[in-house]
Design a protein around this motif. Structure first.
Motif, PDB file in Angstrom:
ATOM      1  N   GLU A 114       8.740   9.476   2.686  1.00 56.81           N
ATOM      2  CA  GLU A 114       8.490   8.469   1.643  1.00 56.81           C
ATOM      3  C   GLU A 114       9.304   8.735   0.394  1.00 56.81           C
ATOM      4  O   GLU A 114       9.871   7.820  -0.196  1.00 56.81           O
ATOM      5  CB  GLU A 114       6.999   8.433   1.276  1.00 56.81           C
ATOM      6  CG  GLU A 114       6.220   7.601   2.257  1.00 56.81           C
ATOM      7  CD  GLU A 114       4.875   7.119   1.702  1.00 56.81           C
ATOM      8  OE1 GLU A 114       3.951   7.071   2.500  1.00 56.81           O
ATOM      9  OE2 GLU A 114       4.769   6.798   0.494  1.00 56.81           O
ATOM     10  N   ALA A 115       9.375  10.016   0.000  1.00 58.12           N
ATOM     11  CA  ALA A 115      10.105  10.344  -1.224  1.00 58.12           C
ATOM     12  C   ALA A 115      11.590  10.040  -1.051  1.00 58.12           C
ATOM     13  O   ALA A 115      12.226   9.447  -1.916  1.00 58.12           O
ATOM     14  CB  ALA A 115       9.892  11.812  -1.580  1.00 58.12           C
ATOM     15  N   LYS A 116      12.121  10.443   0.107  1.00 56.19           N
ATOM     16  CA  LYS A 116      13.552  10.212   0.355  1.00 56.19           C
ATOM     17  C   LYS A 116      13.852   8.723   0.482  1.00 56.19           C
ATOM     18  O   LYS A 116      14.892   8.256   0.041  1.00 56.19           O
ATOM     19  CB  LYS A 116      13.994  10.947   1.623  1.00 56.19           C
ATOM     20  CG  LYS A 116      14.200  12.432   1.406  1.00 56.19           C
ATOM     21  CD  LYS A 116      15.447  12.689   0.575  1.00 56.19           C
ATOM     22  CE  LYS A 116      15.659  14.160   0.298  1.00 56.19           C
ATOM     23  NZ  LYS A 116      16.648  14.388  -0.760  1.00 56.19           N
ATOM     24  N   ALA A 124      16.598   3.463  -4.338  1.00 58.70           N
ATOM     25  CA  ALA A 124      17.113   3.392  -5.711  1.00 58.70           C
ATOM     26  C   ALA A 124      18.636   3.579  -5.713  1.00 58.70           C
ATOM     27  O   ALA A 124      19.356   2.871  -6.414  1.00 58.70           O
ATOM     28  CB  ALA A 124      16.444   4.454  -6.579  1.00 58.70           C
ATOM     29  N   SER A 125      19.125   4.511  -4.891  1.00 59.62           N
ATOM     30  CA  SER A 125      20.577   4.725  -4.817  1.00 59.62           C
ATOM     31  C   SER A 125      21.288   3.510  -4.231  1.00 59.62           C
ATOM     32  O   SER A 125      22.353   3.132  -4.676  1.00 59.62           O
ATOM     33  CB  SER A 125      20.890   5.931  -3.932  1.00 59.62           C
ATOM     34  OG  SER A 125      20.504   7.100  -4.582  1.00 59.62           O
ATOM     35  N   ARG A 145      24.810  -2.729  -7.180  1.00 60.25           N
ATOM     36  CA  ARG A 145      25.171  -3.216  -8.517  1.00 60.25           C
ATOM     37  C   ARG A 145      26.560  -2.728  -8.914  1.00 60.25           C
ATOM     38  O   ARG A 145      27.344  -3.472  -9.490  1.00 60.25           O
ATOM     39  CB  ARG A 145      24.132  -2.771  -9.540  1.00 60.25           C
ATOM     40  CG  ARG A 145      22.912  -3.686  -9.557  1.00 60.25           C
ATOM     41  CD  ARG A 145      22.104  -3.496 -10.821  1.00 60.25           C
ATOM     42  NE  ARG A 145      21.526  -2.180 -10.906  1.00 60.25           N
ATOM     43  CZ  ARG A 145      20.443  -1.819 -10.227  1.00 60.25           C
ATOM     44  NH1 ARG A 145      19.862  -2.668  -9.423  1.00 60.25           N
ATOM     45  NH2 ARG A 145      19.960  -0.605 -10.348  1.00 60.25           N
ATOM     46  N   GLY A 163      -0.029   5.364  10.738  1.00 60.16           N
ATOM     47  CA  GLY A 163      -0.407   3.989  10.415  1.00 60.16           C
ATOM     48  C   GLY A 163      -1.325   3.399  11.458  1.00 60.16           C
ATOM     49  O   GLY A 163      -2.363   2.811  11.145  1.00 60.16           O
ATOM     50  N   LEU A 213      21.585   0.835  -6.742  1.00 60.05           N
ATOM     51  CA  LEU A 213      22.629   1.175  -7.709  1.00 60.05           C
ATOM     52  C   LEU A 213      24.012   0.911  -7.105  1.00 60.05           C
ATOM     53  O   LEU A 213      24.885   0.332  -7.737  1.00 60.05           O
ATOM     54  CB  LEU A 213      22.512   2.642  -8.125  1.00 60.05           C
ATOM     55  CG  LEU A 213      23.661   3.202  -8.976  1.00 60.05           C
ATOM     56  CD1 LEU A 213      23.769   2.454 -10.298  1.00 60.05           C
ATOM     57  CD2 LEU A 213      23.496   4.682  -9.240  1.00 60.05           C
ATOM     58  N   ALA A 266      12.302   6.290  -1.005  1.00 58.05           N
ATOM     59  CA  ALA A 266      12.274   5.700  -2.341  1.00 58.05           C
ATOM     60  C   ALA A 266      13.560   6.048  -3.095  1.00 58.05           C
ATOM     61  O   ALA A 266      14.169   5.189  -3.735  1.00 58.05           O
ATOM     62  CB  ALA A 266      11.052   6.196  -3.117  1.00 58.05           C
ATOM     63  N   ALA A 267      13.985   7.311  -2.985  1.00 59.14           N
ATOM     64  CA  ALA A 267      15.206   7.727  -3.674  1.00 59.14           C
ATOM     65  C   ALA A 267      16.422   6.999  -3.094  1.00 59.14           C
ATOM     66  O   ALA A 267      17.303   6.550  -3.817  1.00 59.14           O
ATOM     67  CB  ALA A 267      15.388   9.240  -3.561  1.00 59.14           C
ATOM     68  N   LEU A 304       5.758  13.633   6.136  1.00 58.01           N
ATOM     69  CA  LEU A 304       5.487  12.261   5.695  1.00 58.01           C
ATOM     70  C   LEU A 304       5.825  12.086   4.215  1.00 58.01           C
ATOM     71  O   LEU A 304       6.387  11.076   3.803  1.00 58.01           O
ATOM     72  CB  LEU A 304       4.010  11.917   5.941  1.00 58.01           C
ATOM     73  CG  LEU A 304       3.618  11.845   7.414  1.00 58.01           C
ATOM     74  CD1 LEU A 304       2.114  11.779   7.563  1.00 58.01           C
ATOM     75  CD2 LEU A 304       4.270  10.644   8.082  1.00 58.01           C
ATOM     76  N   TYR A 305       5.487  13.115   3.431  1.00 60.05           N
ATOM     77  CA  TYR A 305       5.812  13.076   2.003  1.00 60.05           C
ATOM     78  C   TYR A 305       7.319  12.937   1.815  1.00 60.05           C
ATOM     79  O   TYR A 305       7.797  12.094   1.056  1.00 60.05           O
ATOM     80  CB  TYR A 305       5.311  14.349   1.311  1.00 60.05           C
ATOM     81  CG  TYR A 305       5.976  14.598  -0.019  1.00 60.05           C
ATOM     82  CD1 TYR A 305       5.556  13.920  -1.158  1.00 60.05           C
ATOM     83  CD2 TYR A 305       7.052  15.466  -0.122  1.00 60.05           C
ATOM     84  CE1 TYR A 305       6.182  14.120  -2.372  1.00 60.05           C
ATOM     85  CE2 TYR A 305       7.687  15.666  -1.333  1.00 60.05           C
ATOM     86  CZ  TYR A 305       7.254  14.996  -2.458  1.00 60.05           C
ATOM     87  OH  TYR A 305       7.894  15.181  -3.654  1.00 60.05           O
ATOM     88  N   LEU A 306       8.065  13.758   2.561  1.00 60.16           N
ATOM     89  CA  LEU A 306       9.525  13.743   2.412  1.00 60.16           C
ATOM     90  C   LEU A 306      10.117  12.407   2.818  1.00 60.16           C
ATOM     91  O   LEU A 306      11.030  11.899   2.175  1.00 60.16           O
ATOM     92  CB  LEU A 306      10.146  14.843   3.273  1.00 60.16           C
ATOM     93  CG  LEU A 306      10.459  16.136   2.561  1.00 60.16           C
ATOM     94  CD1 LEU A 306      11.202  17.068   3.484  1.00 60.16           C
ATOM     95  CD2 LEU A 306      11.298  15.857   1.307  1.00 60.16           C
ATOM     96  N   VAL A 316       2.169  16.590   7.116  1.00 57.73           N
ATOM     97  CA  VAL A 316       1.965  15.896   5.847  1.00 57.73           C
ATOM     98  C   VAL A 316       3.189  16.050   4.938  1.00 57.73           C
ATOM     99  O   VAL A 316       3.614  15.107   4.273  1.00 57.73           O
ATOM    100  CB  VAL A 316       0.676  16.396   5.165  1.00 57.73           C
ATOM    101  CG1 VAL A 316       0.506  15.752   3.803  1.00 57.73           C
ATOM    102  CG2 VAL A 316      -0.522  16.085   6.056  1.00 57.73           C
ATOM    103  N   GLU A 317       3.785  17.249   4.961  1.00 55.24           N
ATOM    104  CA  GLU A 317       5.010  17.459   4.177  1.00 55.24           C
ATOM    105  C   GLU A 317       6.135  16.549   4.680  1.00 55.24           C
ATOM    106  O   GLU A 317       6.905  16.006   3.907  1.00 55.24           O
ATOM    107  CB  GLU A 317       5.463  18.925   4.251  1.00 55.24           C
ATOM    108  CG  GLU A 317       4.744  19.849   3.291  1.00 55.24           C
ATOM    109  CD  GLU A 317       3.353  20.238   3.770  1.00 55.24           C
ATOM    110  OE1 GLU A 317       2.961  19.840   4.886  1.00 55.24           O
ATOM    111  OE2 GLU A 317       2.638  20.922   3.017  1.00 55.24           O
TER     112      GLU A 317
END
Lengths: 347, 196
Positions: free
Chosen positions: A144-146, A152-153, A159, A121, A156, A148-149, A140-142, A137-138
């Motif tokens: 961000e992906a984790k 979401a969890s 709620r 950044g 949930l 986001a997941a 950084l991808y992980l 790069v992998e």
């Protein structure tokens, strides 16, 4: 070709090789002066060319801290070093020192380590800034992906937790004993009163329950409460309501019942059965019960709080007369009236 | 079907056709609820009923709607997270195309119980590719056509996409690259913070 030119060509070839393999390298001469840096490393300070400066003027050694001279630095060959840039942003870097042959300086390969998350950044780095085999790069991808997941969890979970609390709030059953809870009793009592149905309300308190809990533990206490609740359910009709309204306090509502003789008989049976010792894990638990009963017909019009309070007063009187007693609210009222009558002449 | 897929359909319908359309669809599909949870798993049948109801409501063929869904997943601001994850695939559109071979593995790394069909890229020549979508998720190749088209825009590449029939059970998508640096494309930084 002079010896000097030979070295220069070697250096040039080496730097080109390093540009591709490890774009965050620093090539220093034997005096610790920077000869070349990789393109990605230079991106960290785009306006200040690092070449020509002293390595230790650009980078500060964080670990091992004692190293302040270039000759001391050279002794760390092969070891991992921790560095920081001297001016802000003071990005943390990891480094590995590989001396060149014949004491001609060294290659110091740098990488971000965990600081990569801020670094990409801070310096607007792109995939092209990392060598093709670098896992940056992998990583950084992980991340961000984790993230986001995980988000979401997490939402949930929030709620579901809300739904669980709402369900508990709405539950009418006492989880421990399976009979109704305080909330259910309040609702049921409200229905009877608004429907003008007569009823008897029995307030029952277990005697000696605390000593069972203290002597044999909570598991024994829970067992006793479950057995007591079962006895109450067995001794009442299907459309009567048994509710546990507190630790060892129960309320039984008898719909359509206004006969004090029947009430007293039921109370007697309950006390008799509750006095029978219960065995829990080889311990004999002895309890009993005190009961106070009020009839809705004693009030015009009856209010829930009034009837409950009356049963409560009767229960208190039962306890005052020694344990294992039943007291009717009407008896209590008669008693007070008699006392008042006998008191009056003496005044 | 994984909640993330159902949730993507919900998000697409709400953003494109409005909340009222989504409520009509959930009612027609007899869901008994209107919100999918991204992190729960639903019966496959639920998704089929939602898609049937959606096609009937919009009076459009399923493949067309699914292509729009694919475009939505990349180009709508709601889906910026997903676009970023796809852009990690490569610096250029061609690199991105090659990264699709790893897409199902990458997805599994992020969400272990979300399994997408295997994708296989074949280079016919440097300007022409074929993407093989293996079976496992009905309609996936239609969604991928939308995704690939939107990603071409994202990278600033000019590409022509079309369904190219079937090979065994796999759907084949043909990708013809007209120009790899046609326009500027959208910006992408590795660092999230600087993007925000």
């Amino acid at each position: 070709m002079t010896w000097g030119a030979q070295v220069m060509i070697d250096t040039e070839n080496l730097a080109t090789l390093l540009d591709t393999l490890c774009p965050m390298f620093v090539l220093v001469d034997d005096g610790g002066r920077i000869i070349r840096v990789g393109p990605t490393l230079q991106k960290l300070r785009p306006d200040q060319p690092m070449a020509g400066k002293n390595f230790l003027d650009v980078f500060e050694l964080v670990r091992p801290r004692a190293v302040t001279t270039i000759s001391a630095l050279m002794t760390l060959a092969g070891a991992k070093v921790h560095l920081k840039l001297h001016d802000t942003p003071r990005t943390a870097l990891k480094g590995l020192i590989a001396p060149l042959p014949h004491g001609k300086g060294a290659v110091i390969n740098l990488s971000f380590g965990i600081s990569i998350l801020d670094a990409v950044g801070d310096y607007a780095l792109t995939s092209a800034d990392f060598s093709g085999t670098d896992l940056a790069v992998e990583l950084l991808y992980l991340v961000e992906a984790k993230s986001a997941a995980m988000e979401a969890s997490r939402s949930l979970n929030l709620r579901l937790q809300g739904a669980m609390l709402a369900a508990e709030e709405q539950a009418f059953t006492d989880m421990l004993t399976g009979v109704k809870n305080r909330r259910a009793m309040d609702v049921f009592l409200g229905h009877l009163i608004s429907g003008n149905s007569p009823f008897a309300l029995m307030h029952l308190d277990l005697d000696f329950f605390k000593s069972v809990n203290d002597r044999f533990g909570h598991a024994a206490g829970d067992y006793v409460l479950q057995q007591a609740a079962r006895i109450m359910v067995e001794e009442t009709r299907n459309d009567d309501t048994v509710a546990r309204i507190g630790g060892d306090e129960f309320v039984i509502i008898f719909k359509g019942l206004a006969d004090e003789i029947i009430i007293s008989a039921i109370a007697g049976r309950l006390i008799d059965r509750l006095q029978i010792p219960m065995v829990f894990e080889n311990n004999t638990c002895r309890i009993s019960a005190s009961i106070g009963t009020a009839l809705s017909t004693q009030f015009t019009p009856p209010k829930a709080a009034e009837v409950l309070h009356a049963a409560d007063l009767a229960l208190y009187e039962a306890k005052r007369n020694g344990r294992s007693r039943h007291c009717l609210y009407s008896t209590l009222v008669d008693l007070q009236r008699t006392n008042a009558a006998t008191d009056t002449p003496s005044e | 079907m994984h909640g993330l897929i159902n949730r993507a359909i919900q998000s697409f319908v709400c953003a494109t056709y409005g909340q009222s359309c989504w409520l009509r669809v959930t009612e027609a599909a007899d869901l008994g609820f209107a919100e999918f949870e991204a992190m729960l798993v639903y019966d496959d049948d639920v998704t089929v009923r939602v898609m049937d109801a959606l096609c009937a409501d919009l009076n459009r063929p399923r493949a067309e709607i699914l292509e729009d869904l694919g475009t939505y997943l990349v180009s709508h601001p709601n889906m910026e997270d997903l676009r970023r994850l796809l852009r990690f695939g490569g610096v250029t559109y061609v690199e991105f195309l090659h990264s699709l071979d790893d897409l199902s593995d990458r997805v599994r790394l992020a969400v272990s119980d979300l399994s997408l069909p295997e994708l296989e890229l074949r280079e016919v020549n440097p300007m022409e590719y074929q993407l093989c979508c293996h079976p496992g998720l009905p309609g996936f190749s239609s969604v991928m056509v939308g995704v690939l088209r939107a990603m071409a825009d994202d990278y600033g590449a000019l590409a022509m996409l079309s369904h190219d029939g079937q090979e065994g059970e796999a759907d084949v998508i043909s990708i013809v690259l007209v120009e790899s640096a046609f326009a500027e494309g959208r910006h992408f930084d590795l660092g999230r913070a600087s993007y925000d």
